[in-house]
Design a protein around this motif. Structure first.
Motif, PDB file in Angstrom:
ATOM      1  N   GLU A 242     -12.865  26.977  16.356  1.00 15.05           N
ATOM      2  CA  GLU A 242     -13.773  26.588  17.385  1.00 15.05           C
ATOM      3  C   GLU A 242     -13.513  27.682  18.692  1.00 15.05           C
ATOM      4  O   GLU A 242     -14.397  27.029  19.378  1.00 15.05           O
ATOM      5  N   CYS A 243     -12.464  28.526  18.905  1.00 12.67           N
ATOM      6  CA  CYS A 243     -11.993  29.013  18.889  1.00 12.67           C
ATOM      7  C   CYS A 243     -13.293  30.684  19.522  1.00 12.67           C
ATOM      8  O   CYS A 243     -13.743  31.104  19.087  1.00 12.67           O
ATOM      9  N   GLU A 244     -13.706  30.884  20.957  1.00 13.09           N
ATOM     10  CA  GLU A 244     -14.775  31.753  21.178  1.00 13.09           C
ATOM     11  C   GLU A 244     -14.864  32.858  20.987  1.00 13.09           C
ATOM     12  O   GLU A 244     -15.055  33.794  20.279  1.00 13.09           O
ATOM     13  N   GLY A 245     -12.750  33.577  21.407  1.00  9.04           N
ATOM     14  CA  GLY A 245     -12.552  34.695  21.035  1.00  9.04           C
ATOM     15  C   GLY A 245     -11.358  34.778  20.130  1.00  9.04           C
ATOM     16  O   GLY A 245     -11.043  33.850  20.257  1.00  9.04           O
ATOM     17  N   ALA A 246     -11.114  36.317  19.110  1.00  9.78           N
ATOM     18  CA  ALA A 246     -10.725  35.712  17.904  1.00  9.78           C
ATOM     19  C   ALA A 246      -9.007  35.956  18.913  1.00  9.78           C
ATOM     20  O   ALA A 246      -8.103  35.625  18.176  1.00  9.78           O
ATOM     21  N   LEU A 247      -8.914  36.655  19.971  1.00 10.08           N
ATOM     22  CA  LEU A 247      -7.440  37.567  20.491  1.00 10.08           C
ATOM     23  C   LEU A 247      -6.767  35.167  20.584  1.00 10.08           C
ATOM     24  O   LEU A 247      -5.847  35.159  21.194  1.00 10.08           O
ATOM     25  N   GLU A 248      -7.863  34.668  21.210  1.00 12.97           N
ATOM     26  CA  GLU A 248      -7.777  33.292  22.031  1.00 12.97           C
ATOM     27  C   GLU A 248      -7.104  32.814  20.566  1.00 12.97           C
ATOM     28  O   GLU A 248      -6.601  31.602  20.744  1.00 12.97           O
ATOM     29  N   GLY A 249      -7.425  33.045  19.028  1.00 16.39           N
ATOM     30  CA  GLY A 249      -7.676  32.240  18.048  1.00 16.39           C
ATOM     31  C   GLY A 249      -5.577  32.208  17.561  1.00 16.39           C
ATOM     32  O   GLY A 249      -5.253  31.053  17.434  1.00 16.39           O
TER      33      GLY A 249
END
Length: 448
Positions: free
Chosen positions: A283-290
């Motif tokens: 559900e994260c917009e960015g892969a780094l946030e994931g």
């Protein structure tokens, strides 16, 4: 001084009281086989009163069938010509016609001239005697042949009897254990055991088994063992009020089962965390946030700190994610993120990259950790550029699309156990997910 007649009468009354107070039936016969004594317990067992029994010859016609009576009379009278006591079993009749099997002990009664003047016979129902013998046999078996530990604890909370299996589990001789305080026998778990024993003495046994983690001092290694324990309060059957004599403690070593159970629970929790992290990262917009989410889920119950180093185009490691020093917290992007970390050549992170695997390291053994001052452990952590207080580290390489993306480091502080193989396997699963997220975020350099 009492007159002779009064003293003789008092003796007779005392004898009558003792006979009636016996817990076994008692009857006596003269040389001709005539009943001369019959106590209250004999009346309870057979129903015949003393008035009905005394003066009868043998048991025939009232307390036994004809065939049984002849055999009983022969055996009883034969006791007068034998030495010591004889044990027999007879079938007798109650007053209401029931047939009762009794076990008897009989012996000759010596007259004033030194010759047998009769015979006495103490008897009880066979099933009551068998119950007693079974109880004795059970007690002996528990303390000799049982495959679990059995310890009899007295009212002062000290072992009064120990079976062979319990002595082996405590790594000491049976005689050595007797009478010693529990704190001398157990390095850990003694206080909890004493608390349970005090409760049993005061309130009775707990409703179910109790798992006690202990470390027997005799083992020397200090290893903790899990003993599944049951307790029974021992009271005297002879007192009017139940007076506790001690506690029976029965226990078996279930360390392997408990360790397996804990390990299974830990594995289930960890992979539930991975599953939850996968769903949240989707559900994260960015892969780094994931990637940050994966680290947060992985840290729960696993480690105190996490570090992510990215491999640049020249194969150098650059810090891009770190948890805050001091109190554990969530991972966050590291400031800068362009300057390589100055690891020395033998650093575990560089070893993990070289081996394309996982490296575990610690300050020393748990004893070293406890004995060393905090400054030494902090110097050890600082030399590896890890947060102060770190004593255990695990570094695993991150790979994606056949390339080395970087390294993932998990750190534990003092008081926590060393990383093991199961921890390494879990860290590698987390590293694979973080590596894929960094690759998607465009933070993985080509090459490597």
């Amino acid at each position: 001084m009492q007159p002779f007649d009064a003293q003789s009468k008092g003796d007779e009354q005392l004898l009558a009281a003792l006979l009636d107070g016996m817990e076994a039936g008692l009857c006596a016969f003269d040389r001709e086989g005539v009943v001369t004594h019959w106590n209250a317990e004999a009346t309870r067992i057979l129903g015949w009163s003393a008035a009905e029994a005394i003066g009868r010859r043998g048991f025939d016609g009232w307390a036994a069938r004809a065939s049984d009576a002849r055999q009983a009379e022969q055996r009883l009278l034969a006791t007068m010509d034998a030495e010591g006591r004889r044990v027999n079993e007879f079938a007798l009749l109650t007053k209401d016609g029931r047939r009762v099997l009794v076990r008897t002990q009989s012996a000759a009664v010596q007259g004033p001239d030194g010759h047998p003047s009769g015979v006495y016979c103490a008897f009880s129902e066979v099933h009551a005697q068998i119950d007693l013998e079974r109880s004795l046999a059970l007690s002996e078996s528990l303390f000799e042949d049982a495959s679990w530990g059995v310890v009899l604890i007295d009212a002062d909370l000290r072992p009064a009897q120990v079976n062979a299996h319990a002595a082996r589990m405590m790594h000491a001789g049976r005689e050595v254990l007797l009478g010693r305080p529990l704190g001398d026998l157990l390095g850990q778990g003694a206080e909890e055991l004493e608390s349970i024993l005090q409760h049993v003495l005061a309130e009775g046994a707990p409703p179910g088994a109790t798992d006690l983690w202990v470390s027997p001092r005799g083992a020397g290694s200090g290893a903790r063992r899990c003993w599944r324990s049951g307790f029974v309060r021992l009271g005297s059957p002879l007192g009017e009020e139940p007076v506790p004599l001690g506690v029976g403690w029965l226990f078996a070593d279930v360390t392997t089962e408990k360790t397996t159970e804990h390990e299974s629970s830990r594995i289930r929790f960890r992979y539930q965390q991975l599953h939850r992290a996968d769903r949240a990262a989707a559900e994260c917009e960015g892969a780094l946030e994931g990637a940050l989410l994966h680290l947060d889920f992985a840290l729960a119950g696993f480690a105190d700190h996490a570090l992510v180093d990215r491999a640049d185009g020249d194969g150098r490691l650059v810090r891009i994610i770190a948890t805050p020093e001091g109190e554990p917290g969530s991972g966050r992007p590291a400031p800068g993120g362009v300057v390589p970390v100055g690891y020395r050549p033998d650093h575990p992170a560089l070893q993990a990259v070289e081996r394309l695997g996982t490296v575990r390291t610690s300050f020393g053994s748990p004893d070293d950790e406890r004995a060393a001052p905090r400054t030494r452990t902090d110097e050890w952590a600082e030399a590896r550029q890890w947060p102060a207080g770190t004593v255990h580290g695990l570094v695993t390489v991150m790979r994606s699309r056949g390339r080395t993306v970087g390294t993932l480091t998990f750190l534990r502080g003092a008081g926590r156990r060393l990383f093991d193989r199961a921890d390494a396997a879990y860290a590698e699963d987390v590293a694979a997910r973080v590596a894929m997220a960094l690759d998607l975020a465009g933070l993985a350099d080509d090459g490597g």
